[in-house]
Design an enzyme around this catalytic site. Structure first.
Site, short mmCIF file in Angstrom:
data_model
loop_
_atom_site.label_atom_id
_atom_site.label_comp_id
_atom_site.label_asym_id
_atom_site.label_seq_id
_atom_site.Cartn_x
_atom_site.Cartn_y
_atom_site.Cartn_z
N GLU A 94 0.81 -1.22 0.00
CA GLU A 94 0.00 0.00 0.00
C GLU A 94 0.85 1.28 0.00
O GLU A 94 0.72 2.13 0.88
CB GLU A 94 -0.97 0.00 1.18
N GLU A 112 -4.94 -8.70 -0.49
CA GLU A 112 -5.78 -8.61 0.71
C GLU A 112 -7.21 -8.39 0.25
O GLU A 112 -7.45 -7.61 -0.67
CB GLU A 112 -5.37 -7.44 1.61
#
Length: 607
Positions: free
Chosen positions: A140, A262
């Site tokens: 991220e 995820e």
């Protein structure tokens, strides 16, 4: 193999909040990872494991930035266990994104440390099988507090990180020359701009063993339960379709594999109960189905709230079942997982629309009892009818779930339907400081769905997120056994004066409650004062509770239990019986008027 990677690693599991923790591997509340745990994850049907790792506090300073040898050895140990268990493995740089974040102000230092980390990791694992152990450059990545900002310089910095990572690994020798490498988008978002930029980076590298990676946590209002998006509606479903189609069209159709590293719901960060159970199951069922359709392997984010790493069981077996069985087939769902039967109203047939998804209903069980078709239920045109005679048999005087019907289908997971006996919830008055305020509640079997908050005088929505009156579940308001807690930050952000709260329940009830803010004091006023006094069996001198404090929590729990049950005590003398008789007559008179007003109201409520 690259485009066949879906079959190899779907569905996967994240060892979250462990080696990515800011302290040691147990500092965020999870136990030490064992070989038995890793073996159990494989036994539970998962094909791959992602091991998030934060390296920064295990690294020395310049110029060597040496990674602690003991920690590197520990990562080798867990990776070895996973490979021995037959799992595909991904390791990464995880919360290191917190210092990579500073790249625009400390460019050289960030790049030096990033290079040093991957040089050491690559060298350490260079002899591991290139298709079984994969590297992911950074988790991220972002360079601004605004997660949605698409500044050109951010794309350029991410390209530098991704290509630097690629060059270091490919140049480190051994099996790293052909190892599968995962490159993320900015923040791991699947927005069009971000995946198109990553597509350009990957095509420029021209390497068939490079994989795109993003994360998916659903349509934001549904994912955190805000703005009244409490159900798996068309907007939520279309967000999945549009996102996965975009990934397929950009990458898969052009020969570039994708891994969704995820997936889950953002509301789980607060509580797994943020999203109502049946709506949660429908979300996961459709996500896993559509990911399979688009060949997008999923890796379930688990920071410890899903799989008990000590007892080796699932805290929500229904959720696990719908995810793991999605590998082979769709599961059937329904428009609701709850039948609400209100106290004092006649019990009638209940009809529930099924989403069979190509399956057939096999049977319905209530514990050890298998329901009998035509006698207890029937099914026609995808509509399940639970007969009134069966419902009358299972409903009791007890509020809450009286029975759980397990619907078994020809494929996929079971769908569970809760038969719930309830009455109108009762909210009581309260006065306290902002930090100690809560609303005492007798839920009477009902379950809270949503809360609205507006200023009474102007009708304007309150902050935060004043674009909607509906506030975020488990962040702004949170129900528990006998109260609704309101966030002190929410209360501080309110203007002085009257605020109208509307509490929505899954039973269909909507109850209004008024807050009066005066500086750091909050007074809560129920619109049900008379109803509370009628339902209570407390002495007359205990009917006013405005002086209550948070220190009286244990007393309030007892008090709530009392006014939730109008049959909790018996009088044992003549005077007591006379007083009770007068009291009952008053109740009958009031309820008579109330009943006339409610004539024609349905006997049950479906969400």
């Amino acid at each position: 193999m690259p485009l066949k990677i879906f079959e190899s690693i779907h569905v996967g599991w994240n060892l979250g909040n462990t080696f990515d923790a800011s302290g040691d591997e147990t500092s965020w509340g999870n136990p030490v990872t064992t070989k038995e745990l890793i073996q159990e994850i494989a036994r539970q049907g998962f094909k791959s494991i992602r091991i998030p790792i934060t390296w920064r506090h295990r690294m020395g300073d310049a110029p060597d930035y040496k990674i602690d040898e003991g920690f590197m050895k520990r990562i080798h140990e867990v990776v070895d266990w996973a490979l021995e268990a037959g799992l595909y493995v991904i390791i990464n740089m995880h919360h290191d994104s917190s210092w990579v974040f500073n790249m625009k102000t400390d460019y050289d230092e960030v790049l030096k440390r990033f290079k040093a980390a991957w040089e050491q990791i690559s060298f350490s694992f260079k002899d591991y099988p290139p298709d079984r152990l994969m590297f992911e450059s950074i988790n991220e990545p972002r360079f601004s507090d605004d997660w949605n900002e698409d500044a050109p310089e951010y794309f350029e910095m991410l390209r530098v990180l991704n290509t630097t990572f690629y060059e270091i690994v490919r140049g480190s020798g051994g099996n790293n020359r052909t190892r599968f490498l995962l490159l993320p988008t900015l923040t791991c978002s699947a927005s069009r701009r971000r995946i198109e930029d990553l597509y350009k980076t990957i095509t420029d590298l021209n390497d068939k063993n490079v994989i795109a990676t993003i994360h998916y946590y659903g349509y934001w209002p549904f994912s955190v339960n805000i703005a009244g998006v409490t159900t798996f509606n068309e907007d939520t479903k279309n967000d999945i379709i549009n996102t996965f189609d975009r990934l397929y069209d950009t990458f898969i159709a052009n020969g570039i594999p994708v891994i969704i590293g995820e997936f889950g719901l953002l509301g789980f960060d607060k509580s797994v109960d943020t999203i109502q159970q049946g709506e949660k199951i429908k979300f996961f069922e459709f996500v896993t189905y559509y990911a399979r359709e688009k060949k997008l392997p999923l890796m379930w984010w688990d920071n410890g709230q899903h799989f008990d790493r000590v007892k080796f069981n699932w805290r929500d077996p229904q959720l696990y079942e719908v995810i793991i069985k999605s590998v082979d087939a769709r599961s059937s769902t329904a428009e609701t997982d709850s039948i609400y039967l209100k106290k004092g109203l006649p019990v009638e047939d209940v009809r529930i629309k099924l989403n069979l998804n190509g399956n057939e209903l096999v049977d319905i069980r209530n514990g050890e009892y298998t329901l009998i078709e035509e006698k207890d239920y029937n099914i026609s045109d995808n509509t399940l009818t639970i007969k009134s005679n069966f419902l009358r048999e299972v409903v009791t005087d007890k509020f809450g779930v009286n029975a759980v019907l397990s619907c078994r289908f020809s494929a996929g997971a079971e769908w569970k339907i809760n038969v719930i006996h309830y009455d109108t919830p009762i909210l009581k008055d309260m006065e306290e400081s902002i930090d100690n305020f809560f609303i005492p509640v007798a839920f009477n079997g009902a379950q809270l769905k949503a809360m609205e908050a507006v200023y009474k005088k102007s009708g304007k929505n309150t902050p935060p997120n004043d674009w909607t009156p509906f506030k975020e579940y488990n962040l702004i308001f949170k129900p528990s056994a006998y109260k609704i807690s309101l966030s002190p930050d929410f209360l501080r952000g309110l203007e002085d004066g009257e605020i109208l709260l509307k509490f929505h329940f899954w039973s269909g009830e909507i109850i209004e409650y008024t807050l009066v803010k005066d500086g750091d004091r909050i007074k809560g006023i129920s619109s049900q004062v008379e109803l509370v006094s009628q339902s209570s069996d407390q002495p007359d001198d205990d009917t006013t509770d405005n002086s209550n404090t948070a220190e009286d929590v244990s007393d309030k729990e007892d008090e709530t239990a009392q006014f939730a049950d109008s049959h909790s005590s018996q009088r044992n003398n003549i005077t007591g019986f006379l007083a009770m008789g007068v009291f009952i007559l008053v109740i009958i008179a009031v309820l008579g008027v109330y009943t006339l007003k409610k004539i024609g109201h349905k006997h049950y409520h479906l969400k």
